[in-house]
Structure formats: C-alpha cells, structure tokens
Design a protein around this motif. Structure first.
Motif, PDB file in Angstrom:
ATOM      1  N   ALA A 209     -58.525  -9.247  87.120  1.00 19.61           N
ATOM      2  CA  ALA A 209     -59.961  -9.248  86.842  1.00 19.61           C
ATOM      3  C   ALA A 209     -60.248  -9.813  85.455  1.00 19.61           C
ATOM      4  CB  ALA A 209     -60.510  -7.828  86.967  1.00 19.61           C
ATOM      5  N   ALA A 210     -59.426  -9.459  84.482  1.00 22.09           N
ATOM      6  CA  ALA A 210     -59.623  -9.982  83.122  1.00 22.09           C
ATOM      7  C   ALA A 210     -59.412 -11.489  83.089  1.00 22.09           C
ATOM      8  CB  ALA A 210     -58.672  -9.286  82.148  1.00 22.09           C
ATOM      9  N   TRP A 211     -58.422 -11.982  83.816  1.00 25.70           N
ATOM     10  CA  TRP A 211     -58.195 -13.427  83.868  1.00 25.70           C
ATOM     11  C   TRP A 211     -59.372 -14.143  84.532  1.00 25.70           C
ATOM     12  CZ3 TRP A 211     -55.794 -17.063  81.565  1.00 25.70           C
ATOM     13  CH2 TRP A 211     -55.638 -18.314  82.156  1.00 25.70           C
ATOM     14  N   HIS A 212     -59.927 -13.536  85.565  1.00 21.54           N
ATOM     15  CA  HIS A 212     -61.120 -14.114  86.210  1.00 21.54           C
ATOM     16  C   HIS A 212     -62.274 -14.187  85.221  1.00 21.54           C
ATOM     17  CE1 HIS A 212     -64.061 -15.010  89.308  1.00 21.54           C
ATOM     18  NE2 HIS A 212     -64.781 -13.976  88.914  1.00 21.54           N
ATOM     19  N   ASP A 213     -62.449 -13.146  84.415  1.00 23.61           N
ATOM     20  CA  ASP A 213     -63.512 -13.154  83.407  1.00 23.61           C
ATOM     21  C   ASP A 213     -63.261 -14.228  82.351  1.00 23.61           C
ATOM     22  OD1 ASP A 213     -64.770 -11.074  84.691  1.00 23.61           O
ATOM     23  OD2 ASP A 213     -63.801  -9.520  83.487  1.00 23.61           O
ATOM     24  N   VAL A 214     -61.997 -14.449  81.999  1.00 28.57           N
ATOM     25  CA  VAL A 214     -61.674 -15.512  81.042  1.00 28.57           C
ATOM     26  C   VAL A 214     -62.078 -16.866  81.611  1.00 28.57           C
ATOM     27  CG1 VAL A 214     -59.770 -16.756  79.941  1.00 28.57           C
ATOM     28  CG2 VAL A 214     -59.837 -14.274  79.854  1.00 28.57           C
ATOM     29  N   GLN A 215     -61.773 -17.091  82.884  1.00 29.14           N
ATOM     30  CA  GLN A 215     -62.125 -18.363  83.502  1.00 29.14           C
ATOM     31  C   GLN A 215     -63.639 -18.567  83.537  1.00 29.14           C
ATOM     32  OE1 GLN A 215     -59.007 -19.487  83.112  1.00 29.14           O
ATOM     33  NE2 GLN A 215     -59.348 -20.707  84.945  1.00 29.14           N
ATOM     34  N   LEU A 216     -64.376 -17.511  83.864  1.00 29.07           N
ATOM     35  CA  LEU A 216     -65.833 -17.608  83.864  1.00 29.07           C
ATOM     36  C   LEU A 216     -66.358 -17.906  82.459  1.00 29.07           C
ATOM     37  CD1 LEU A 216     -66.919 -14.657  86.206  1.00 29.07           C
ATOM     38  CD2 LEU A 216     -66.917 -17.102  86.724  1.00 29.07           C
ATOM     39  N   ALA A 217     -65.808 -17.238  81.462  1.00 30.20           N
ATOM     40  CA  ALA A 217     -66.254 -17.464  80.085  1.00 30.20           C
ATOM     41  C   ALA A 217     -65.938 -18.890  79.642  1.00 30.20           C
ATOM     42  CB  ALA A 217     -65.586 -16.459  79.146  1.00 30.20           C
ATOM     43  N   ARG A 218     -64.793 -19.412  80.040  1.00 30.22           N
ATOM     44  CA  ARG A 218     -64.455 -20.790  79.685  1.00 30.22           C
ATOM     45  C   ARG A 218     -65.404 -21.781  80.333  1.00 30.22           C
ATOM     46  NH1 ARG A 218     -57.814 -20.758  80.298  1.00 30.22           N
ATOM     47  NH2 ARG A 218     -57.359 -19.702  78.316  1.00 30.22           N
TER      48      ARG A 218
END
Length: 259
Positions: A209-218
């Motif tokens: 989930a944290a990696w998904h949030d990183v991708q969205l933020a990028r």
C-alpha cells in the motif's frame, strides 16, 4: 517596412517625438480637411480633442487588459510551480514511509522464520511424548503457572498479542492449563509462529500500500511539473505578446499618421 518605420517601432524616443508632432499638427489638419472645420474651427478642435481622448482611453484600456492577462498568467505559473515543489516534498515523505514499511517487512519476516523454526523443533521434541508426572492439584497448579509465565513472556516480547494473555487466564481460545509443560510449550510456540506470520503478512500488505501511494505521489508530482512548465511557457509567450501588441499599436499610429 522601411527604415523609418522600423526605427520608430524599435526606438521609443523617435516614436514619442513622432507622436507629439502628430498631436500638434492633427488639429490643423482636421480643420483644413473639413469644410465645416473652416467655418467653425472651435467645434472642429473640440471634436478632435474628444477623438484623441477616446483613442488614448481605448489604447490604455487595451494595454491594461494585456498587462492584467500577463499578470494572471504569471501568477498561475508561480502557483503551479509552488504546488509542484510541495508535491516533490510529499513524494520524499512517502518514499521514507515506504522504506520504513519495507524495513518492517524484513524484520517481521526474520522474526517469523525464527519462530517457525522453533515451533518445528518443538514438534520434533513432542513426538517422543511427554514424561509422566503425578496428576494432583499441586501439579495442575504448577502447569497453570508455567503456561501463564510462558504466555506473559511471549506477550512482553511482542510475540503474542495482549489479548492472548486474557484468553489464557480465562482458559479459552484453545489454551488448556491441564496439559503437560512439554505440550504447553508446543502450544505456545505454535501460537507465536501463527501470530508472527499474520504480522508478517500484514507488514507485506502495508508495504504494498505504501508503494502504491509512492507511485501516486510521483505521478501527481510529474503532472504538476509538466503543468508548471507549460504555464511558465505561456507566461513567457504572453509577455512577448504584450510587447508585440504594443509595437502593433505603434505601427497602427504610424500608418494613421502617414495617411
């Protein structure tokens, strides 16, 4: 465009002189060109003055609109650039959060594998059977104390949830204080291994989930950066357009003067 026109467009001083001469000679030209102006020069001069005033007002209004549009475009570009900078900071924070969750996955996996290996060893030892002990009230009390101590120690090491201690004190959720200590040890090791496996699986889900949030933020940061670059390009083009429009007004004034 001849040399005179080019000089007037690019050099403000000659243009100012030319405009002043036009304003000084315009009343006389209007009076001479209009028969009514010859008979009533005062009226002709008033009409000329009104015409010049309206022309100046329209010209200043156009320039004011251009300046306001340039200011709005520049302000929007600045706001988007600020938003892009903040988005970049958010990406860094999300990346740090993701790295922390990844570290927790590694730690939880190592603890779970160790607990699982301990449970495997306990199963192998329990295969030989529990030694005989007298079954009397003192023995049962000793077994109960042993189980409570083992569960309390596992809870203090975060190997079991706090709820496990309440369950063992109440004798529910599969906890049986009547079992032999060897069997109780096996039960504790199994409960620890199962709980730590759940913790490990939860850590993996949190890391994903944290990696998904990183991708969205990028993606949000990159989108804002592209929008900022486009807005800055528009702001630069609007500034150039304002200068070109001002030159166009000068050229129109020059043509009117020559006509």
């Amino acid at each position: 465009m001849n040399i005179l026109a080019e000089m007037l467009l690019n050099e403000p001083a000659p243009m100012a002189i030319w405009a002043a001469l036009m304003l000084l000679t315009l009343p006389a030209l209007v009076v001479l060109a209009n028969p009514e102006g010859v008979r009533n020069p005062r009226l002709a001069l008033l009409e000329t003055a009104n015409f010049v005033r309206r022309y100046r007002e329209r010209r200043e209004a156009r320039r004011a609109r251009w300046r306001a549009e340039v200011a709005r475009t520049a302000r929007y570009a600045q706001e988007v650039r600020v938003a892009a900078t903040r988005a970049a900071g958010a990406v860094e924070r999300w990346q740090r959060h993701w790295q922390a969750t990844a570290d927790r996955v590694d730690a939880a996996g190592a603890v779970w594998r160790e607990a699982d290996a301990r449970w495997t060893r306990s199963r192998a030892a329990a295969a030989f059977g529990a030694p005989w002990t007298p079954q009397d009230p003192a023995e049962y009390a000793s077994r109960e104390r042993f189980l409570h101590e083992r569960v309390r120690a596992a809870v203090s090491r975060n190997e079991l949830p706090v709820s496990a201690l309440a369950d063992v004190l109440a004798g529910r959720a599969g906890w049986d204080a009547r079992l032999h200590p060897v069997e109780q040890e096996l039960v504790v090791h199994r409960a620890v291994a199962e709980h730590l496996e759940r913790v490990y699986r939860a850590a993996i889900a949190a890391e994903r989930a944290a990696w998904h949030d990183v991708q969205l933020a990028r993606r949000g940061r990159d989108s804002l950066r592209r929008e900022a670059a486009l807005a800055e390009s528009r702001a630069s083009s609007r500034t150039v357009t304002d200068l070109d429009a001002d030159r166009a007004v000068r050229l129109a004034d020059l043509h009117h003067g020559r006509a």
